[in-house]
Scaffold this motif. Structure first.
Motif, short mmCIF file in Angstrom:
data_model
loop_
_atom_site.label_atom_id
_atom_site.label_comp_id
_atom_site.label_asym_id
_atom_site.label_seq_id
_atom_site.Cartn_x
_atom_site.Cartn_y
_atom_site.Cartn_z
N HIS A 191 0.81 -1.22 0.00
CA HIS A 191 0.00 0.00 0.00
C HIS A 191 0.84 1.27 0.00
O HIS A 191 0.51 2.24 -0.64
CB HIS A 191 -0.96 0.00 1.20
CG HIS A 191 -1.85 -1.21 1.21
ND1 HIS A 191 -2.72 -1.48 0.17
CD2 HIS A 191 -1.98 -2.21 2.11
CE1 HIS A 191 -3.35 -2.62 0.44
NE2 HIS A 191 -2.93 -3.08 1.60
N GLU A 192 1.95 1.24 0.74
CA GLU A 192 2.80 2.43 0.84
C GLU A 192 4.15 2.18 0.16
O GLU A 192 4.70 1.09 0.30
CB GLU A 192 3.06 2.78 2.32
CG GLU A 192 1.84 3.29 3.07
CD GLU A 192 1.32 4.62 2.52
OE1 GLU A 192 2.15 5.49 2.21
OE2 GLU A 192 0.09 4.78 2.41
N PRO A 193 4.71 3.18 -0.55
CA PRO A 193 6.03 3.00 -1.16
C PRO A 193 7.10 2.79 -0.08
O PRO A 193 7.07 3.45 0.96
CB PRO A 193 6.28 4.34 -1.88
CG PRO A 193 4.94 4.97 -2.02
CD PRO A 193 4.13 4.50 -0.87
N VAL A 194 8.01 1.86 -0.32
CA VAL A 194 9.12 1.60 0.61
C VAL A 194 10.43 1.76 -0.15
O VAL A 194 10.62 1.14 -1.20
CB VAL A 194 9.03 0.16 1.21
CG1 VAL A 194 10.23 -0.13 2.09
CG2 VAL A 194 7.74 -0.02 1.99
N ILE A 195 11.34 2.59 0.37
CA ILE A 195 12.63 2.76 -0.28
C ILE A 195 13.54 1.63 0.18
O ILE A 195 13.90 1.53 1.35
CB ILE A 195 13.25 4.15 0.03
CG1 ILE A 195 12.36 5.23 -0.59
CG2 ILE A 195 14.66 4.26 -0.52
CD1 ILE A 195 12.39 6.53 0.12
N VAL A 196 13.89 0.75 -0.76
CA VAL A 196 14.73 -0.41 -0.44
C VAL A 196 16.20 0.00 -0.47
O VAL A 196 17.00 -0.44 0.34
CB VAL A 196 14.46 -1.55 -1.45
CG1 VAL A 196 15.35 -2.75 -1.17
CG2 VAL A 196 12.99 -1.93 -1.45
N ARG A 197 16.56 0.82 -1.44
CA ARG A 197 17.95 1.30 -1.56
C ARG A 197 17.94 2.69 -2.17
O ARG A 197 17.31 2.92 -3.20
CB ARG A 197 18.77 0.37 -2.47
CG ARG A 197 20.21 0.84 -2.68
CD ARG A 197 20.97 -0.06 -3.62
NE ARG A 197 20.62 0.17 -5.02
CZ ARG A 197 21.01 -0.61 -6.04
NH1 ARG A 197 21.71 -1.69 -5.79
NH2 ARG A 197 20.66 -0.34 -7.28
N GLU A 198 18.62 3.62 -1.52
CA GLU A 198 18.73 4.97 -2.09
C GLU A 198 19.95 4.98 -3.01
O GLU A 198 21.07 4.72 -2.57
CB GLU A 198 18.86 6.01 -0.99
CG GLU A 198 18.40 7.37 -1.45
CD GLU A 198 18.29 8.40 -0.34
OE1 GLU A 198 18.51 9.57 -0.64
OE2 GLU A 198 18.02 8.01 0.82
N GLY A 199 19.72 5.26 -4.28
CA GLY A 199 20.80 5.31 -5.25
C GLY A 199 20.80 6.62 -5.98
O GLY A 199 20.63 7.69 -5.39
N LYS A 200 20.93 6.53 -7.31
CA LYS A 200 21.05 7.76 -8.11
C LYS A 200 19.73 8.53 -8.21
O LYS A 200 19.72 9.75 -8.30
CB LYS A 200 21.56 7.37 -9.51
CG LYS A 200 22.01 8.55 -10.33
CD LYS A 200 22.59 8.09 -11.66
CE LYS A 200 22.84 9.28 -12.57
NZ LYS A 200 23.25 8.86 -13.91
N GLY A 201 18.62 7.83 -8.21
CA GLY A 201 17.32 8.49 -8.37
C GLY A 201 16.89 9.25 -7.13
O GLY A 201 17.00 8.75 -6.02
N ASP A 202 16.37 10.45 -7.33
CA ASP A 202 15.92 11.30 -6.22
C ASP A 202 14.63 10.75 -5.62
O ASP A 202 13.64 10.55 -6.33
CB ASP A 202 15.71 12.72 -6.77
CG ASP A 202 15.23 13.70 -5.70
OD1 ASP A 202 15.19 13.31 -4.52
OD2 ASP A 202 14.90 14.84 -6.05
N ILE A 203 14.64 10.54 -4.30
CA ILE A 203 13.43 9.98 -3.66
C ILE A 203 12.33 11.02 -3.52
O ILE A 203 11.22 10.72 -3.10
CB ILE A 203 13.74 9.33 -2.29
CG1 ILE A 203 14.44 10.33 -1.36
CG2 ILE A 203 14.61 8.09 -2.46
CD1 ILE A 203 14.59 9.84 0.06
#
Length: 206
Positions: A191-203
């Motif tokens: 249901h909710e977005p989860v950031i698994v790994r922060e990389g090059k893309g802006d969250i």
């Protein structure tokens, strides 16, 4: 030994891309540039090639977390269960771009991935990668090529990549220096977005 082929990212040659596509159609493995790090890919429909990639990565194919590189979002319904409008809006905002989105898989996944409930989708902002999947007519299954060196993590120089991988793959594309930061991985399967790994893309796109 692999073939080493130069392709210019700003205007990929049709003939060069056709050569890459032929290798993929024949079950070959190709190392190619993306908008993040260089990737190792094969035709999603070729079981033998999928097995080869899994063997190189030292994983069981059915357990492997490979990404599907798509030309655009029109491929989604082939492999992904119906998604809600909010999720689709995030995808539209972010892609093409340096993101991997984990989405709920559907029953049409290739037989090798039937046991998986989710699938990682990538639409890289790189003309070479997009042109390959466009000409191929279906996604390629892909994984990042990592370096044994803990400091570098990803090799960025195509000539060094060729030197290391020439006996394991069928073609290495020189599309210029790669990046050494992987994609941002965002799980949109719940249901909710989860950031698994922060990389090059802006969250900030969420």
């Amino acid at each position: 030994m692999a073939e080493f082929i130069k392709i210019y990212p700003d205007k990929p040659s049709e003939a060069a891309i056709a050569k890459v596509v032929k290798v993929l159609q024949n079950g070959g493995l190709v190392i190619y540039p993306t908008d993040t790090v260089y990737g190792l890919g094969c035709d999603i429909t070729n079981s033998r090639a999928l097995e080869r990639i899994a063997k190189i990565k030292g994983v069981k194919l059915e357990k492997a977390n490979f990404s599907f590189i798509c030309h655009d979002l029109s491929n989604l319904s082939d492999y992904v269960r119906q998604i809600d409008t909010a999720t689709f809006k995030i995808l539209k905002r972010a892609l093409p771009g340096p993101y991997t989105f984990i989405l709920p898989g559907n029953n049409n996944l290739p037989k090798e991935f039937k046991k998986k409930t989710t699938v990682g989708i990538r639409v890289p902002d790189n003309a070479i990668a997009l042109e390959i999947v466009r000409q191929l007519g279906n996604p390629i299954v892909s994984t990042s090529i990592r370096d044994e060196d803990d400091v570098i993590e990803y090799t960025t120089d195509p000539e060094l990549i060729f030197e290391k991988w020439q006996n394991l793959v069928d073609m290495v594309i020189d599309g210029g220096y790669g990046d050494n930061i992987g994609s941002t991985i965002i799980d949109l399967s719940e249901h909710e977005p989860v950031i698994v790994r922060e990389g090059k893309g802006d969250i900030g796109i969420l």
